[in-house]
Design a protein around this motif. Structure first.
Motif, PDB file in Angstrom:
ATOM      1  N   ALA A   1       1.072  -0.725   0.140  1.00 14.39           N
ATOM      2  CA  ALA A   1       0.001  -0.203  -0.195  1.00 14.39           C
ATOM      3  C   ALA A   1       0.770   1.120   0.158  1.00 14.39           C
ATOM      4  CB  ALA A   1      -1.038   0.319   1.229  1.00 14.39           C
ATOM      5  N   ILE A   2       1.801   1.069   0.199  1.00 14.85           N
ATOM      6  CA  ILE A   2       2.612   2.027   0.590  1.00 14.85           C
ATOM      7  C   ILE A   2       3.297   2.510  -0.846  1.00 14.85           C
ATOM      8  CG2 ILE A   2       4.918   3.568   1.643  1.00 14.85           C
ATOM      9  CD1 ILE A   2       4.542   1.854   4.311  1.00 14.85           C
ATOM     10  N   LYS A   3       3.868   1.878  -1.754  1.00 17.25           N
ATOM     11  CA  LYS A   3       4.111   1.483  -3.137  1.00 17.25           C
ATOM     12  C   LYS A   3       2.946   1.977  -3.289  1.00 17.25           C
ATOM     13  CE  LYS A   3       6.930  -0.755  -5.882  1.00 17.25           C
ATOM     14  NZ  LYS A   3       7.252  -2.407  -6.697  1.00 17.25           N
ATOM     15  N   MET A   4       2.155   2.112  -4.003  1.00 18.74           N
ATOM     16  CA  MET A   4       0.783   1.927  -4.200  1.00 18.74           C
ATOM     17  C   MET A   4       0.256   3.167  -3.593  1.00 18.74           C
ATOM     18  SD  MET A   4      -0.617   0.568  -7.566  1.00 18.74           S
ATOM     19  CE  MET A   4       0.042  -1.088  -6.771  1.00 18.74           C
ATOM     20  N   TYR A   5       0.323   3.428  -2.766  1.00 19.81           N
ATOM     21  CA  TYR A   5      -0.335   5.487  -2.845  1.00 19.81           C
ATOM     22  C   TYR A   5       0.777   5.720  -1.313  1.00 19.81           C
ATOM     23  CZ  TYR A   5      -4.488   2.884  -4.481  1.00 19.81           C
ATOM     24  OH  TYR A   5      -5.913   1.742  -5.877  1.00 19.81           O
ATOM     25  N   PRO A   6       1.805   6.358  -2.173  1.00 21.17           N
ATOM     26  CA  PRO A   6       2.765   6.407  -1.268  1.00 21.17           C
ATOM     27  C   PRO A   6       2.295   7.980  -0.181  1.00 21.17           C
ATOM     28  CG  PRO A   6       3.614   7.347  -3.467  1.00 21.17           C
ATOM     29  CD  PRO A   6       2.263   5.806  -3.565  1.00 21.17           C
ATOM     30  N   ASP A   7       1.168   8.887  -0.785  1.00 20.14           N
ATOM     31  CA  ASP A   7       1.000  10.315  -0.538  1.00 20.14           C
ATOM     32  C   ASP A   7      -0.648   9.617   0.652  1.00 20.14           C
ATOM     33  OD1 ASP A   7       2.737  11.541  -1.585  1.00 20.14           O
ATOM     34  OD2 ASP A   7       1.581  11.466  -3.604  1.00 20.14           O
ATOM     35  N   THR A   8      -1.121   8.833   0.952  1.00 20.74           N
ATOM     36  CA  THR A   8      -2.113   8.258   1.881  1.00 20.74           C
ATOM     37  C   THR A   8      -1.414   7.558   3.456  1.00 20.74           C
ATOM     38  OG1 THR A   8      -2.428   6.534   0.483  1.00 20.74           O
ATOM     39  CG2 THR A   8      -3.624   7.839  -0.330  1.00 20.74           C
TER      40      THR A   8
END
Length: 383
Positions: free
Chosen positions: A322-329
């Motif tokens: 999830a960090i890789k896919m949506y780093p700003d969230t």
């Protein structure tokens, strides 16, 4: 006044939109020695997604099938039930018989039929690939005589098309022998959707039934096969039901995780639900050549399975994804916080939840949820 069903309202609303957006072109064919009219529908956001490629659907009998196929593609892709795609219809009008001509001896295209075969594979598709952003996944759609014709492309050693929608086919007699043999030996992944209706002629129903029996007897993991036999629509009305059924089948793995998939498959996995998620998106890449970002709702479905089955160690890998896919969230940090929380590292969990507060909310995962977790840890451990 009779009330119009919602389905028809949606269908005709979609029909009005894509009718206005469809491109009509005249294609001068050297293979045919004449002009041929084609219809092209591009995805809604085609102009703004300049680095994106799309599956291609080639629709024979485009003079009446194009609108049905295009409407369903637009509708299903809007709801992410299939990827956005480019749809091209070939108008055949009074050329249909000539285009589909085959030899009585071997059932293969001859004369004008051979020319039409070369036009589709050797002229039209290369032209489309030069002028539009077309990916590797291509589907052929046909009805009646043209449903027989699309199978000739599959008989080639390296088929152009990976998907086939054959509706109420008027088969060349030899085709019911060719197809099972070819499908049984296929070395690349193929989707084949066959359909008929109870109101078809006896010859169509008999040949389709025989072919269906033979295909089912061939075991080949590379072939994804679907057969639909409809009861009420006429031969001419049946495509309106067969096309959405076929598209949903071909793009099943592309679709978001459904409630049924969650309950019947994910919750009953013997292995990791995170591995299942990885395999699902890898299958999308391998089947359609599309690198699809993992949907937030799919992340949430896997997280729910982790909670339900108490597989908390899987939160670590899910959080990294999830960090890789949506780093700003805060999605990834929230999952990492749950991993540390359940792994006996409360201080690390608390700090991770607090760090998440600075990031954007997403998919119903809020800053308040992260801070509530952090505050609960403080209260429990006196930090």
């Amino acid at each position: 006044m009779k009330k119009i069903p919602l389905f028809f309202i949606l269908f005709f609303a979609t029909f009005q939109w894509f009718s206005a957006q469809a491109k009509y072109e005249t294609f001068q064919s050297q293979k045919l020695g004449e002009e041929r009219q084609i219809k092209i529908l591009l995805p809604r956001n085609y102009e703004s997604n300049t680095d994106k490629t799309y599956p291609l659907l080639i629709v024979l009998d485009g003079d009446y099938l194009f609108e049905v196929v295009s409407g369903n593609v637009d509708f299903l892709s809007y709801w992410e039930e299939m990827p956005e795609a480019i749809v091209v219809g070939i108008n055949q009008y009074d050329k249909r018989y000539d285009d589909c001509m085959y030899s009585a001896q071997n059932g293969l295209p001859i004369e004008s039929g051979a020319h039409f075969f070369e036009f589709v594979g050797g002229e039209l598709i290369p032209y489309l690939e030069r002028n539009f952003r077309i990916g590797n996944f291509k589907i052929a759609v046909g009805h009646g005589d043209t449903a027989n014709f699309i199978n000739y492309f599959m008989l080639k050693p390296d088929p152009i098309f990976r998907g086939y929608v054959a509706m109420s086919p008027e088969f060349a007699p030899q085709m019911i022998d060719y197809l099972p043999q070819r499908l049984g030996s296929m070395e690349q992944k193929i989707f084949y959707c066959l359909s008929d209706t109870a109101l078809d002629t006896g010859s169509i129903k008999n040949m389709v039934s025989a072919l269906n029996t033979d295909i089912k007897s061939k075991e080949n993991d590379n072939v994804q096969y679907q057969f639909n036999s409809f009861e009420t629509p006429s031969h001419y009305a049946m495509p309106a039901q067969a096309i959405p059924r076929a598209l949903e089948f071909m793009f099943k793995v592309f679709q978001p995780i459904s409630k049924q998939e969650y309950q019947d498959t994910i919750l009953k996995l013997e292995g990791s639900p995170v591995a299942y998620l990885n395999e699902k998106y890898q299958a999308i890449l391998e089947s359609y050549g599309i690198e699809k970002p993992i949907l937030v709702n799919d992340f949430k479905a896997i997280a729910a399975a982790i909670e339900k089955n108490k597989l908390f160690q899987d939160y670590e890998e899910l959080g990294k994804m999830a960090i890789k896919m949506y780093p700003d969230t805060l999605l990834g940090l929230y999952y990492m916080g749950r991993f540390y929380e359940e792994s006996g590292e409360p201080k690390k969990a608390m700090r991770t939840f607090e760090s998440a507060y600075a990031l954007d909310e997403i998919g119903g995962i809020t800053k308040d949820m992260a801070m509530d977790r952090a505050d609960a840890i403080k209260a429990d451990f006196g930090y």
